[in-house]
Design an enzyme around this catalytic site. Structure first.
Site, PDB file in Angstrom:
ATOM      1  N   THR A 153       1.273  -1.367  -0.293  1.00 49.52           N
ATOM      2  CA  THR A 153      -0.128  -0.123   0.171  1.00 49.52           C
ATOM      3  C   THR A 153       1.159   0.934  -0.020  1.00 49.52           C
ATOM      4  O   THR A 153       0.846   1.458  -0.935  1.00 49.52           O
ATOM      5  CB  THR A 153      -0.656  -0.109   1.251  1.00 49.52           C
ATOM      6  OG1 THR A 153      -0.114  -0.016   2.469  1.00 49.52           O
ATOM      7  CG2 THR A 153      -1.863  -1.408   0.863  1.00 49.52           C
ATOM      8  N   LYS A 179       3.513  -6.995   3.853  1.00 46.06           N
ATOM      9  CA  LYS A 179       4.042  -5.408   4.244  1.00 46.06           C
ATOM     10  C   LYS A 179       3.676  -5.404   4.863  1.00 46.06           C
ATOM     11  O   LYS A 179       3.007  -5.457   5.611  1.00 46.06           O
ATOM     12  CB  LYS A 179       2.370  -5.487   2.461  1.00 46.06           C
ATOM     13  CG  LYS A 179       1.025  -5.975   3.330  1.00 46.06           C
ATOM     14  CD  LYS A 179       0.326  -4.395   3.889  1.00 46.06           C
ATOM     15  CE  LYS A 179       0.683  -3.862   3.408  1.00 46.06           C
ATOM     16  NZ  LYS A 179       0.122  -1.992   4.646  1.00 46.06           N
ATOM     17  N   THR A 190      -0.346  -1.809   9.256  1.00 42.67           N
ATOM     18  CA  THR A 190      -0.991  -2.207   8.870  1.00 42.67           C
ATOM     19  C   THR A 190       0.367  -3.220   8.404  1.00 42.67           C
ATOM     20  O   THR A 190       0.910  -2.875   7.865  1.00 42.67           O
ATOM     21  CB  THR A 190      -1.831  -2.069   7.900  1.00 42.67           C
ATOM     22  OG1 THR A 190      -3.539  -1.347   8.279  1.00 42.67           O
ATOM     23  CG2 THR A 190      -3.247  -3.175   7.289  1.00 42.67           C
ATOM     24  N   GLU A 276       5.872   4.440   6.976  1.00 44.20           N
ATOM     25  CA  GLU A 276       5.470   5.296   6.406  1.00 44.20           C
ATOM     26  C   GLU A 276       7.006   6.630   6.703  1.00 44.20           C
ATOM     27  O   GLU A 276       6.646   7.867   7.469  1.00 44.20           O
ATOM     28  CB  GLU A 276       4.385   6.120   6.319  1.00 44.20           C
ATOM     29  CG  GLU A 276       3.617   5.092   6.271  1.00 44.20           C
ATOM     30  CD  GLU A 276       2.404   5.162   6.124  1.00 44.20           C
ATOM     31  OE1 GLU A 276       1.309   4.672   5.206  1.00 44.20           O
ATOM     32  OE2 GLU A 276       1.575   5.569   7.513  1.00 44.20           O
ATOM     33  N   ASN A 402      -0.514  10.647   5.166  1.00 44.70           N
ATOM     34  CA  ASN A 402      -1.496  10.083   6.464  1.00 44.70           C
ATOM     35  C   ASN A 402      -2.765  10.925   6.732  1.00 44.70           C
ATOM     36  O   ASN A 402      -3.794  11.206   7.039  1.00 44.70           O
ATOM     37  CB  ASN A 402      -1.183   9.462   7.770  1.00 44.70           C
ATOM     38  CG  ASN A 402      -0.654   8.126   8.009  1.00 44.70           C
ATOM     39  OD1 ASN A 402      -1.246   7.375   7.771  1.00 44.70           O
ATOM     40  ND2 ASN A 402       0.671   7.921   7.938  1.00 44.70           N
ATOM     41  N   SER A 407      -8.293   9.658   0.950  1.00 46.46           N
ATOM     42  CA  SER A 407      -9.196  10.268  -0.579  1.00 46.46           C
ATOM     43  C   SER A 407      -7.841  10.117  -1.798  1.00 46.46           C
ATOM     44  O   SER A 407      -7.763  11.280  -2.449  1.00 46.46           O
ATOM     45  CB  SER A 407      -9.667  12.113  -0.051  1.00 46.46           C
ATOM     46  OG  SER A 407      -8.405  12.544   0.445  1.00 46.46           O
TER      47      SER A 407
END
Length: 407
Positions: A153, A179, A190, A276, A402, A407
């Site tokens: 992702t 992942k 996640t 991230e 984040n 969106s």
């Protein structure tokens, strides 16, 4: 133990593939399929979040009660979490499609999802993707690598590992892919991890080996302190290595556990280092502890400290933040006995001794902290126990990623 190239297709009898189903992403592959040519003993560990995604509930039922499994269908983009009875029904529909396409029982098909919470899966695209993948399964390293890329992702790179080890006179292979980049704070993020092996072992010992190893690997990483609704680790063993089945905790079992630990540690560190927005893997070792539990609490408190993570991003040897994070962890220790070191491939430097700063070079400390893998070692001088946790630095990009993920 020999480290080899590959991932989930490294072990005998395992094949994989992927496809672009268009679930969320319009310009990349977003579904993967792992399949064993023969039935597998299967173990699983899952999120401790009370809010559990539908695939977690489906898979736990299978790993607890199904006699064997043979396939895993994974999608990226939509998590199928907080989707009610409809979401669970979609797990069954996905498994049914795979069952028909692969000619295996429905209760041998595991499913996994990652992505946005609260949206329903587009089942027309999921089912079409399963049909396509069932026709193009392959056993090459490239097939496994493509599957690892398809489950990403916000990950910036695919994550794989594989090893060979001689057990019972036979060559046993363990391979895996995972992942994870954000919403990472497992208490099995996640985080999804899939491990395949051709070892012959009882289901009970397979589950015990995984459950024990998760404590020192996936449960010792954190990116942002958020425990996901979808965390899943699946371990499938098809027995094709031909070793005598392991049914007791003998030397063969110990050898398997060592190899499994290597795979899980490797994958865990890849997740932490690819947090991230991260620019560095941050490792924290607590040594000289009175107990393993004490060392675990202390090391995890440091890697989850936002102030410490920000200091690592700034290459700033702000050791007070580390001592502070240890202090509020809940574990008891004497701060006036702590020695602290920073280490990377650029060198090793002691920062404090017995809780007091040494006359170290800030320039040298910054050089050490400027590497892509950085360690802090805290010796609390209370015993022989130790623990290691892994995290990453906290950067501007974490917020950017984040702020508009949905969106």
């Amino acid at each position: 133990m020999k480290i080899i190239d590959g991932g989930v297709t490294a072990a005998k009898g395992f094949v994989a593939t992927c496809t672009a189903a268009g679930i969320k992403y319009k310009d990349r592959k977003d579904m993967a399929l792992i399949y064993s040519e023969v039935p597998c003993k299967t173990a699983g560990t899952y999120t401790t979040n009370i809010v559990k995604a539908a695939p977690v509930l489906w898979d736990k039922e299978l790993t607890d009660h199904s006699p064997y499994t043979q396939a895993v269908v994974i999608n990226a983009g939509i998590a199928n979490a907080c989707t009610g009875k409809e979401g669970f029904q979609y797990c069954e529909e996905t498994a049914t499609e795979a069952s028909e396409s692969l000619n295996i029982p429905v209760n041998s098909v595991l499913v996994a999802s990652t992505g946005v919470i609260g949206k329903q899966l587009p089942m027309d695209k999921i089912k079409a993707g399963v049909k396509v993948m069932a026709q193009k399964l392959g056993q090459t390293i490239e097939d496994g690598h493509a599957a690892a890329k398809a489950i990403m992702t916000t990950d910036t790179l695919p994550k794989e590992a594989a090893v060979e080890v001689i057990i019972g006179g036979r060559c046993v292979t363990i391979g895996g892919m995972c992942k994870g980049s954000g919403m990472i704070h497992p208490n099995m993020c996640t985080m999804l991890s899939f491990i395949t092996t051709d070892i012959a072992i009882s289901k009970e010992l397979l589950q015990e080996a995984l459950s024990e190893d998760v404590k020192d690997t996936y449960n010792m990483i954190s990116v942002d302190g958020d425990t996901s609704t979808n965390d899943t680790v699946l371990l499938m063993a098809n027995g094709l290595a031909g070793n005598a089945e392991i049914t007791s905790k003998n030397e063969d079992y110990n050898q398997f556990k060592k190899a499994l630990n290597y795979i899980n540690t490797c994958l865990s560190k890849k997740i932490a280092g690819d947090g991230e927005g991260a620019t560095a893997l941050f490792e924290v070792q607590v040594i000289g502890a009175e107990s393993k539990e004490q060392a675990v609490v202390l090391s995890k408190s440091v890697i989850t400290s936002s102030l410490t993570k920000a200091a690592i991003f700034g290459h700033d040897a702000n050791w007070g933040r580390i001592l502070c994070a240890m202090g509020y962890s809940g574990a008891q220790f004497d701060p006036e006995k702590v020695d602290l070191y920073f280490e990377s491939k650029a060198g090793k430097l002691q920062i404090i001794e017995n809780g007091v700063a040494l006359n170290y070079s800030e320039e040298e400390a910054t050089k050490i902290l400027s590497e892509t893998e950085v360690s802090a070692i805290a010796d609390i001088k209370m015993g022989d126990a130790k623990a290691t946790a892994w995290g990453c630095d906290l950067t501007y990009d974490y917020v950017k990623i984040n702020a508009d993920y949905r969106s």
